[in-house]
Structure formats: C-alpha cells, structure tokens
Design an enzyme around this catalytic site. Structure first.
Site, PDB file in Angstrom:
ATOM      1  CG  HIS A 521      -2.569   0.902   1.382  1.00 33.76           C
ATOM      2  ND1 HIS A 521      -2.159   1.737   0.329  1.00 33.76           N
ATOM      3  CD2 HIS A 521      -3.732   0.424   1.615  1.00 33.76           C
ATOM      4  CE1 HIS A 521      -4.016   2.037  -0.169  1.00 33.76           C
ATOM      5  NE2 HIS A 521      -3.969   0.564   0.935  1.00 33.76           N
ATOM      6  CG  ASP A 525      -2.782   4.428  -3.503  1.00 41.43           C
ATOM      7  OD1 ASP A 525      -2.339   4.181  -2.051  1.00 41.43           O
ATOM      8  OD2 ASP A 525      -2.741   5.516  -3.595  1.00 41.43           O
TER       9      ASP A 525
END
Length: 548
Positions: A521, A525
């Site tokens: 992450h 995204d």
C-alpha cells in the site's frame, strides 16, 4: 538513484585487490550480469560482475591501481546524474579510515604486543569459512571430502558447503596435510570462522586451535607466500577443470568421484555416472571415460534396481498415546526464505484484491497455438505475458519502495515462483514485455529446470520488478501470496475450474480462474491495483490482443 560499488572481497583471504583491466568505460550502458572489470586477488585474476543496471558514471580505481576491500570502485546510475556528493563522501570516509589505520599502526608500534595472538608455524595455512555468495553470512558443511591426516594439493575439493543459495564445492589453494577440522559435517558457522588448518605433517597447531584460529601475521613471509601461491594458481588455471573433482552418488548410496567436465558430458549424453568405470586417480571418472563409455543392455534392470536401491525407511509402529517428534536442521535456503518473507510481511502494509477470469476463449486459443508443430504454450505463459503488458499500462505497479523515494522501473522483469525440494526459488524472465508467448514459455521452462536441479545462477534470480506465483496445477482455486520485495505486488494464480456461469442471461457450463493481487500500500493504492486487474482480465480473456 546512483549505486556505489566498492572493491569486492573475492576470496576468503583477500584484503586488497588490483584492477587488472576495465571491460567498461565511463558512459557505457550496464546491464545486470555484465562483466565490469578483471580484478586480481591474492589467489587469481577473477571477473567482477555487475548486479545493477544503468550507466557507468565514475571509475574510482584505474587499471593497475591497488585498493583495499570496500573502497569506492565505481558508481552506476542514471545518465547525467549528479554524483559529486557520493564521490566526496566516499573520499572523506577513505581519508578517515586511512588516518585511523595510521593511528592503529602507531599504537601497535609503540605499545608492547600482548594481544594474545599466536604466531603461525612455517608452512601452516589457517582456512576460514569462505563467503561463497554475496548474501552469505554463515555456511553449513554438507560433506567433508578430506579428513584429518589426508594429503591435499592445490585444486583438491576439500568440502561441500551449503550457502543460502546452493551447495557449492570449496577448493583448496594450498598443499600439505589436513591438520585440523574446525566445523564438522552438518554444523553451521559464521563466515570467517575457523574451518580447517593445512600444513606440514606433524605440525603442532593446538595453540592456533585454542585461540580460535586468530594468528599473528608476519608481512614479509606471508606476502611472499601469497605471491608464490598466486603465481602457482595462475599456472594451473588451464588444468583445474580436469584436476578438480565433482561428486555424485550411485544407487547403493556410495560416492562417485568425477571431474566437472566428465559430469557435464555425461549429463548432455544422458549417461548415468554410476555405470561408468573411472580410470583416474582413486577411480575418479574423467573426460575420456565418459566419451568411451558404451551402454550395455540390461534386461533385468528393473529387478537389479530393486535390489541395489536403498531400501525405503520403514515407519516404526507407534503405540496409541505415544508422542513422537523429530528435529530437522533448517537449511540455508530455508533460513533465507524465512528471513526475506518475514521482512516483507512485517514491513509492507499489504492488501489483496480478487478477480475471476473467464478462460473459455483462452483455452480455445491455447489449443490452436499448440497445434502448431514444435510450439508449446501453457496457461502460466499467457498469464506472465498478460502481466507484462498490463504493467506497461500501469507503471505504478512496476515500482519499488525506499525510505526516501519510489523507484519507477522502465524495464519489466517478471519473477516466476518455482517450488524446489528445499523450498522456493524465483527465477526472473528479463524484459518480459519484449518476448513472445513461445519465448516466455521456453525461458520459464529453462529457468525452472535449472532451479530444480540447483544449476541456476544468482544473477538469474535477481532484478525482478513483479512476481507471479501459480498453484493452479495443484488444484488450489484461490490463495494469497507474500510480496517478493523489493517488488510492489505479486499475483497469485489459481486453478481453472469448470462450473455453471451466466452468459447472455443463460446458465451454461464455463471455465473460470481466480486471480489474487497482493499489493504494497506504500506504492500501490486500491484503485490502481483494481485497474491493473481489469486490464489483466481483458488480456487473458482475449489472448489475441496480446499478439497485436
């Protein structure tokens, strides 16, 4: 981002090296695996390979120059990148280290020598655990091929040492008698720990052993001895492939001694070395033995094999209620896997996305492609190709995270996870986006074969920018993989399942496959990962788009 390359430590006793020849010049483009220079160590002149890609921006040691280990050798980075700060910082570090060395020498000269170091008797060589790979921190002695009291000559194989990457043969650079063995078979010890001592027969080395192998050096004698050994080593370079021994085992569990060249020829011809009689020293199999070998028909081969093959260990009867456990020593590969995946799992904030792909058209396309003579394409090859094309459209997924920067890779190197006996290896298909389906298939099969037979080189497992892990052949429909750092994502591929699906408002029999994308992450995204999977789905469901 520029990478600083220091003078490497290419042998267990190397303290400084001489750049014999530069094979690249400032401004040259460098690929991973290119040979940068020839470096002369205390034992031989060896090729120094690059583990990085970019442009050669700076050379810190000119041809003929001598430098201690870990001093600035070269800098590789992006073209026209400013590296003045790196050069200046390394110059300051070198100057500081030089001053510290001078201070230590002055202290040594002025202070009485009472450090507890032991003087090495004349002709004795203390050999430490070598560093046989760039990431090796400790090694396990898999097997000793010599024992205490054996006479050894330069070029003999002393032992088989297991590193974090493979089991490698350790060659002797000296002549004499094995006086002491410090690490027994199966034991693990850090790099530079006392491994063995070689010297004249009957020499007392108890003081060296008691001191852990730490010895006091006499520069003039050792330098002359080192130069003498280096000269002898260079004289024997041509003879080594014949004199060095390689080993395997026969069907009765005994060790077969064969030269590397003989073993290679036997592998190419499909000859079992257990059937070849050796004419070399102590029955060692050499080149001419394999070339002159004529297979003999064995009508009772199956029966003979059943008699000579080692019997399968019988499982002892365990009464109800009795508990039984067995401890198995962790291999170096197992430790390396645990360390890498542990670091990944506990440092990367990961998340996973799932998607189901219609495989009907892909199955039809694969059948058509494989109908062409001498062409073989697997579903995994199609997935790898689709990933490469999807990464071109979503460069955010083809990245690596560092504390200060996100590295965007313009090249696409896809790692393909391969299960081996001792664990898991990830061979890398370089520039995957530029390869056809058949080229990808041939490359994956070649690398996977090397990995399973422990013939793959470290350079063939480095540099991946994305990874694919496929457990579909084991019937696994859905799973989640741990990211193979420094990649930002890994794709898990499940089995193709036949089941009822809805098409055009009708329930029909269809074939589907589930894909799971695990992302870091910090760089990828959720929306970026979802878009990547949508593009990947389009390519796999319509293989013709990958051929355009």
């Amino acid at each position: 981002m520029a990478t600083v390359i220091n003078m490497p430590r290419l042998s267990d006793t190397m303290e400084e090296g001489v750049v014999a020849k530069w094979l690249k010049s400032v401004g040259d483009k460098i690929e991973e695996g290119d040979i940068l220079a020839e470096i002369e160590t205390d034992k031989a002149t060896m090729e120094f390979e690059s583990f990085h890609e970019g442009t050669l921006l700076y050379i810190g040691i000119e041809e003929g120059g001598t430098s201690p280990v870990d001093v600035l050798l070269a800098i590789i980075g992006e073209e026209d990148e400013d590296i003045s700060a790196l050069i200046n910082s390394n110059s300051e570090v070198d100057k500081k280290e030089s001053e510290e060395v001078e201070e230590e020498e002055e202290e040594t000269t002025s202070a009485p020598s009472n450090s507890g170091e032991i003087k090495v008797p004349e002709g004795v060589q203390v050999i430490s655990m070598p560093r046989l790979s760039d990431t090796m921190t400790d090694g396990t002695v898999a097997a000793w091929l010599k024992k205490v009291g054996d006479e050894v000559t330069e070029g003999d194989i002393l032992a088989e040492i297991e590193t974090d990457k493979a089991t490698m043969e350790f060659e002797c650079f000296y002549e004499g008698t094995i006086l002491y063995i410090g690490v027994q078979e199966g034991e693990t010890t850090p790099v530079d720990s006392l491994l063995t001592i070689i010297g004249p027969k009957g020499t007392d080395v108890s003081a060296i052993v008691a001191n852990g192998g730490v010895t006091a050096s006499e520069p003039s004698e050792e330098t002359a001895s080192s130069e003498k050994k280096a000269d002898k080593k260079e004289e024997k370079v041509v003879e080594e492939p014949i004199s060095a021994t390689n080993t395997t085992t026969n069907t009765s569990g005994g060790r077969i001694f064969a030269s590397p060249l003989a073993k290679k020829i036997a592998a190419d011809k499909g000859i079992n070395l257990a059937d070849v009689a050796g004419s070399g020293e102590n029955g060692r199999i050499i080149k001419k033995d394999v070339e002159n070998y004529t297979p003999v028909a064995k009508p009772l081969e199956v029966a003979q094999d059943s008699k000579t093959a080692p019997s399968t260990p019988t499982i002892s009867f365990v009464p109800v209620g009795e508990e039984k456990s067995e401890e198995v020593k962790n291999s170096q590969m197992r430790k390396a896997i645990a360390k890498a995946l542990g670091n990944s799992k506990f440092t990367a904030p990961d998340f996973s996305l799932n998607i189901e792909v219609d495989m009907d058209t892909a199955m039809t396309s694969r059948k058509t492609i494989n109908a062409i003579p001498d062409v073989k394409v697997s579903f995994n090859d199609m997935v790898v190709k689709a990933c490469a094309m999807a990464l071109q459209k979503h460069p955010q997924v083809n990245t690596s995270w560092t504390d200060n920067n996100t590295i965007y890779h313009s090249h696409i190197h896809i790692g393909v996870a391969v299960a081996v006996d001792d664990g898991l290896l990830v061979p890398v298909v370089k520039h995957t986006n530029n390869l056809s389906l058949t080229q990808i298939g041939a490359t994956v099969r070649d690398l996977a074969g090397k990995a399973r037979h422990k013939k793959i080189s470290p350079t063939e497992m480095q540099g991946s920018t994305f990874t694919v892990s496929n457990l579909g052949m084991f019937g696994i429909e859905n799973f989640t993989s741990i990211i193979n750092q420094p990649n930002s994502a890994i794709l898990s591929v499940g089995a193709i399942v036949e089941k009822p699906v809805v098409k055009n408002g009708q329930i029909v029999v269809g074939n589907t496959m589930k894909l799971t994308l695990t992302c870091d992450h910090r760089t990828v995204d959720g929306a970026v990962g979802a878009q990547f999977l949508q593009t990947l789905k389009t390519f796999i469901e319509n293989p013709v788009t990958m051929l355009a």
